[in-house]
Design a protein around this motif. Structure first.
Motif, mmCIF file in Angstrom:
data_model
loop_
_atom_site.group_PDB
_atom_site.id
_atom_site.type_symbol
_atom_site.label_atom_id
_atom_site.label_comp_id
_atom_site.label_asym_id
_atom_site.label_seq_id
_atom_site.Cartn_x
_atom_site.Cartn_y
_atom_site.Cartn_z
ATOM 1 N N LEU A 3 0.845 -1.215 0.098
ATOM 2 C CA LEU A 3 0.045 0.148 -0.051
ATOM 3 C C LEU A 3 0.914 1.342 0.139
ATOM 4 O O LEU A 3 0.437 2.141 -0.608
ATOM 5 C CB LEU A 3 -0.914 0.043 1.092
ATOM 6 C CG LEU A 3 -1.926 1.283 1.273
ATOM 7 C CD1 LEU A 3 -2.735 1.106 -0.010
ATOM 8 C CD2 LEU A 3 -2.674 1.185 2.506
ATOM 9 N N SER A 4 2.059 1.172 0.772
ATOM 10 C CA SER A 4 2.987 2.450 0.912
ATOM 11 C C SER A 4 3.444 2.719 -0.613
ATOM 12 O O SER A 4 3.803 3.697 -0.855
ATOM 13 C CB SER A 4 3.747 2.388 2.125
ATOM 14 O OG SER A 4 4.702 1.544 1.326
ATOM 15 N N ILE A 6 2.165 2.041 -3.230
ATOM 16 C CA ILE A 6 1.047 2.317 -4.460
ATOM 17 C C ILE A 6 0.936 4.057 -3.933
ATOM 18 O O ILE A 6 0.643 4.931 -5.032
ATOM 19 C CB ILE A 6 -0.216 1.767 -3.982
ATOM 20 C CG1 ILE A 6 -0.290 0.191 -4.801
ATOM 21 C CG2 ILE A 6 -1.471 2.500 -4.834
ATOM 22 C CD1 ILE A 6 -0.024 0.313 -6.154
ATOM 23 N N GLU A 7 0.923 4.378 -2.809
ATOM 24 C CA GLU A 7 0.772 5.683 -2.376
ATOM 25 C C GLU A 7 1.633 6.649 -3.040
ATOM 26 O O GLU A 7 1.625 7.751 -3.430
ATOM 27 C CB GLU A 7 0.611 5.868 -0.922
ATOM 28 C CG GLU A 7 -0.755 5.404 -0.314
ATOM 29 C CD GLU A 7 -0.795 5.367 1.106
ATOM 30 O OE1 GLU A 7 0.287 5.538 1.842
ATOM 31 O OE2 GLU A 7 -2.004 5.071 1.441
ATOM 32 N N LYS A 8 3.054 6.343 -2.926
ATOM 33 C CA LYS A 8 4.282 6.976 -3.481
ATOM 34 C C LYS A 8 4.054 6.762 -4.945
ATOM 35 O O LYS A 8 4.373 7.980 -5.565
ATOM 36 C CB LYS A 8 5.516 6.004 -2.981
ATOM 37 C CG LYS A 8 5.950 6.208 -1.650
ATOM 38 C CD LYS A 8 7.079 5.455 -1.311
ATOM 39 C CE LYS A 8 7.527 5.524 -0.005
ATOM 40 N NZ LYS A 8 8.659 4.710 0.248
ATOM 41 N N LEU A 10 1.218 7.038 -6.654
ATOM 42 C CA LEU A 10 0.079 7.941 -7.065
ATOM 43 C C LEU A 10 0.576 9.286 -6.692
ATOM 44 O O LEU A 10 0.374 10.210 -7.692
ATOM 45 C CB LEU A 10 -0.640 7.787 -5.904
ATOM 46 C CG LEU A 10 -2.005 6.716 -6.374
ATOM 47 C CD1 LEU A 10 -3.044 6.747 -5.171
ATOM 48 C CD2 LEU A 10 -2.892 7.346 -7.613
ATOM 49 N N GLU A 11 1.565 9.591 -5.917
ATOM 50 C CA GLU A 11 2.241 11.066 -5.419
ATOM 51 C C GLU A 11 3.301 11.282 -7.010
ATOM 52 O O GLU A 11 2.884 12.330 -7.585
ATOM 53 C CB GLU A 11 2.975 11.105 -4.369
ATOM 54 C CG GLU A 11 2.105 11.207 -3.028
ATOM 55 C CD GLU A 11 3.240 11.222 -2.000
ATOM 56 O OE1 GLU A 11 4.254 11.676 -2.049
ATOM 57 O OE2 GLU A 11 2.725 10.747 -0.864
ATOM 58 N N HIS A 38 -9.347 4.837 1.335
ATOM 59 C CA HIS A 38 -8.801 6.109 1.049
ATOM 60 C C HIS A 38 -8.502 6.313 -0.344
ATOM 61 O O HIS A 38 -8.249 7.265 -0.763
ATOM 62 C CB HIS A 38 -8.012 6.710 2.218
ATOM 63 C CG HIS A 38 -6.709 5.714 2.179
ATOM 64 N ND1 HIS A 38 -6.650 4.557 2.400
ATOM 65 C CD2 HIS A 38 -5.627 6.217 1.545
ATOM 66 C CE1 HIS A 38 -5.235 4.009 2.434
ATOM 67 N NE2 HIS A 38 -4.608 4.915 1.554
ATOM 68 N N LEU A 39 -8.210 5.282 -1.043
ATOM 69 C CA LEU A 39 -7.712 5.175 -2.477
ATOM 70 C C LEU A 39 -8.931 5.195 -3.447
ATOM 71 O O LEU A 39 -8.773 5.003 -4.773
ATOM 72 C CB LEU A 39 -6.722 4.167 -2.674
ATOM 73 C CG LEU A 39 -5.303 4.638 -1.918
ATOM 74 C CD1 LEU A 39 -4.427 3.290 -2.177
ATOM 75 C CD2 LEU A 39 -4.869 5.862 -2.238
ATOM 76 N N TYR A 42 -9.734 7.057 -6.700
ATOM 77 C CA TYR A 42 -8.733 6.888 -7.871
ATOM 78 C C TYR A 42 -9.167 5.743 -8.630
ATOM 79 O O TYR A 42 -8.600 5.711 -9.975
ATOM 80 C CB TYR A 42 -7.271 6.731 -7.415
ATOM 81 C CG TYR A 42 -6.865 8.081 -6.702
ATOM 82 C CD1 TYR A 42 -6.951 9.294 -6.901
ATOM 83 C CD2 TYR A 42 -6.304 7.973 -5.290
ATOM 84 C CE1 TYR A 42 -6.509 10.268 -6.399
ATOM 85 C CE2 TYR A 42 -6.000 8.880 -4.625
ATOM 86 C CZ TYR A 42 -5.892 10.126 -4.891
ATOM 87 O OH TYR A 42 -5.473 11.234 -4.332
#
Length: 144
Positions: A3-4, A6-8, A10-11, A38-39, A42
Motif C-alpha cells: 500500500l505504501s 502504491i501511495e508513493k 500515486l504521488e 481512502h484510495l 482514484y
C-alpha cells in the motif's frame, strides 16, 4: 503490491514523474475489485483509462488533398504576376531631371521659400519636445 508503494506511485503520478511501467502498475492495481477506502476515489480514474485504451477507430478517414493543390497554383500565379510586374516596370526609360528655372534668381527664391516652409514644419514639431525635456529632468532627479 504494498500500500505504501502504491501511495508513493500515486504521488509521483500526479507530479508527472512516473514511467510507463509504473503507470501500468497503477492501472492494474486500481482495476482490481478491492481497493482501500481512502484510495477509492482514484479507482474510477484508472478504470476509465483502462477502458479507453481498448477503443479503436472503426471508420477510415478520407483526407481531402484537393485543396492543397489549389492553393499551390494560387501561389505560383501570384509569383508569376509579381515577376512580370517587376520586368514590365524596369523597361521604362529613366527620365533625367531638368532644371525648371532658366533664371538662377528665381530658382534661389523658390528654394528659399520651400526651405522656409520645411523649417516652419520642423519648428512646430520641436515645440512638443519641451515636454520630453521636462520628463528627462524629472527622471534624472529620481535616478540620482
Amino acid at each position: 503490491m504494498e500500500l505504501s508503494n502504491i501511495e508513493k506511485l500515486l504521488e509521483k503520478y500526479f507530479e508527472g514523474e512516473t514511467t510507463i511501467s509504473e503507470e501500468k502498475e497503477l492501472k492494474v492495481y486500481f482495476t482490481r475489485e478491492t481497493v482501500p477506502a481512502h484510495l477509492e476515489r482514484y479507482k474510477d480514474l484508472f478504470q476509465f483509462f483502462s477502458q479507453e485504451s481498448t477503443i479503436t477507430a472503426t471508420k477510415d478517414l478520407k483526407l481531402n488533398t484537393r485543396r492543397k493543390t489549389r492553393y499551390a497554383w494560387v501561389g505560383v500565379a501570384a509569383s508569376v504576376a509579381l515577376i512580370a510586374g517587376i520586368f514590365l516596370t524596369k523597361n521604362n526609360p529613366i527620365v533625367e531631371p531638368k532644371d525648371t528655372f532658366d533664371d538662377p534668381e528665381i530658382a534661389l527664391q523658390e528654394t528659399k521659400k520651400i526651405l522656409n516652409m520645411v523649417s516652419q514644419y520642423m519648428n512646430e514639431g520641436k515645440q512638443e519636445l519641451v515636454y520630453l525635456k521636462e520628463f528627462e529632468n524629472t527622471k534624472n532627479k529620481f535616478i540620482k
